[in-house]
Motif scaffolding. Sequence first.
Motif, PDB file in Angstrom:
ATOM      1  N   ASP A  36      60.235  13.319 -21.003  1.00 18.89           N
ATOM      2  CA  ASP A  36      59.638  13.053 -22.232  1.00 18.89           C
ATOM      3  C   ASP A  36      59.676  11.599 -22.872  1.00 18.89           C
ATOM      4  O   ASP A  36      60.945  11.013 -22.562  1.00 18.89           O
ATOM      5  CB  ASP A  36      60.329  13.858 -23.206  1.00 18.89           C
ATOM      6  CG  ASP A  36      59.832  13.896 -24.625  1.00 18.89           C
ATOM      7  OD1 ASP A  36      60.269  13.045 -25.351  1.00 18.89           O
ATOM      8  OD2 ASP A  36      58.891  14.437 -24.992  1.00 18.89           O
ATOM      9  N   ALA A  37      58.725  10.944 -23.040  1.00 19.32           N
ATOM     10  CA  ALA A  37      58.905   9.554 -23.279  1.00 19.32           C
ATOM     11  C   ALA A  37      59.713   9.399 -24.372  1.00 19.32           C
ATOM     12  O   ALA A  37      60.307   7.980 -24.493  1.00 19.32           O
ATOM     13  CB  ALA A  37      57.303   8.792 -23.501  1.00 19.32           C
ATOM     14  N   GLY A  38      59.862  10.223 -25.443  1.00 18.59           N
ATOM     15  CA  GLY A  38      60.683   9.818 -26.689  1.00 18.59           C
ATOM     16  C   GLY A  38      62.112   9.899 -26.060  1.00 18.59           C
ATOM     17  O   GLY A  38      62.808   8.976 -26.587  1.00 18.59           O
ATOM     18  N   VAL A  39      62.487  10.819 -25.287  1.00 22.99           N
ATOM     19  CA  VAL A  39      63.925  10.966 -24.846  1.00 22.99           C
ATOM     20  C   VAL A  39      64.242   9.680 -24.204  1.00 22.99           C
ATOM     21  O   VAL A  39      65.200   9.058 -24.308  1.00 22.99           O
ATOM     22  CB  VAL A  39      63.945  12.457 -24.014  1.00 22.99           C
ATOM     23  CG1 VAL A  39      65.456  12.308 -23.287  1.00 22.99           C
ATOM     24  CG2 VAL A  39      63.916  13.497 -24.816  1.00 22.99           C
ATOM     25  N   VAL A  40      63.456   9.242 -23.202  1.00 21.10           N
ATOM     26  CA  VAL A  40      63.658   8.066 -22.157  1.00 21.10           C
ATOM     27  C   VAL A  40      63.843   6.934 -23.192  1.00 21.10           C
ATOM     28  O   VAL A  40      64.529   6.153 -22.979  1.00 21.10           O
ATOM     29  CB  VAL A  40      62.455   8.099 -21.249  1.00 21.10           C
ATOM     30  CG1 VAL A  40      62.792   6.803 -20.438  1.00 21.10           C
ATOM     31  CG2 VAL A  40      62.631   9.237 -20.293  1.00 21.10           C
TER      32      VAL A  40
END
Length: 229
Positions: free
Chosen positions: A130-134
């Motif tokens: 997930d881009a947000g987590v990363v």
Amino acid sequence: MSTIRLQYLFDPLCGWCYASAPALAGLSATFPSLLELHPSGLFSGAGARALTSEFGDYAWSNDQRIAAMTGQVFSEAYRKNVLQASGVRFDSEILSRALTAIAAIDSRLEAGLLHRLQSARYVGGKDTADAGVVARTMAACLQEHGHQADATELALQLATDTGLAQRTAARIHTAQALMAQLGVRGVPQLIVRINDAVVPISSSALYHGPDLLIAELRRLFGKGLAEVA
């Protein structure tokens, strides 16, 4: 004078690459000017997939073998919130883009970010496809090292920046070409490059921590590494 480089081939979602994290941390601390990270794209593009319950069970079984061999932690939070969750992708593209982006800012931070992302997944139970987590993990890493970073902006960059996607693809192509040249099939793989000669190091050497690996590298390659620290 010989030019020496340490080239580490990996995929951010590879459990065996997580097993080699302590050794990589030692290489990064001891030889920061020599170490190069090369994401292989093993689990991105055609290698990506939906994380089905069957694949999750297979991954967990493999993870337990890795834990038994190396002592690396694979938490119940990871099993529940990643492997057993619905709608999760097993896709390392965003992770590889984040590593490419931080390397362009300061290459010395790349190995540290990789370890943070691995820990976020395998210990913290976060979905690192997930881009947000990363982006949140990347922003924290940058901020701790004195760089301004906004997680929302980083998430957008990771998901949509075509230039970053192309630079990441180029890195993956380089790694895959090197693997093909050497007949290497899997990761992690450490390669010592001395001028134009390349010497693969047995992957098993990466699973026993940094001290033995660094001592072996210095034994094999002598003055070129002994003078670096």
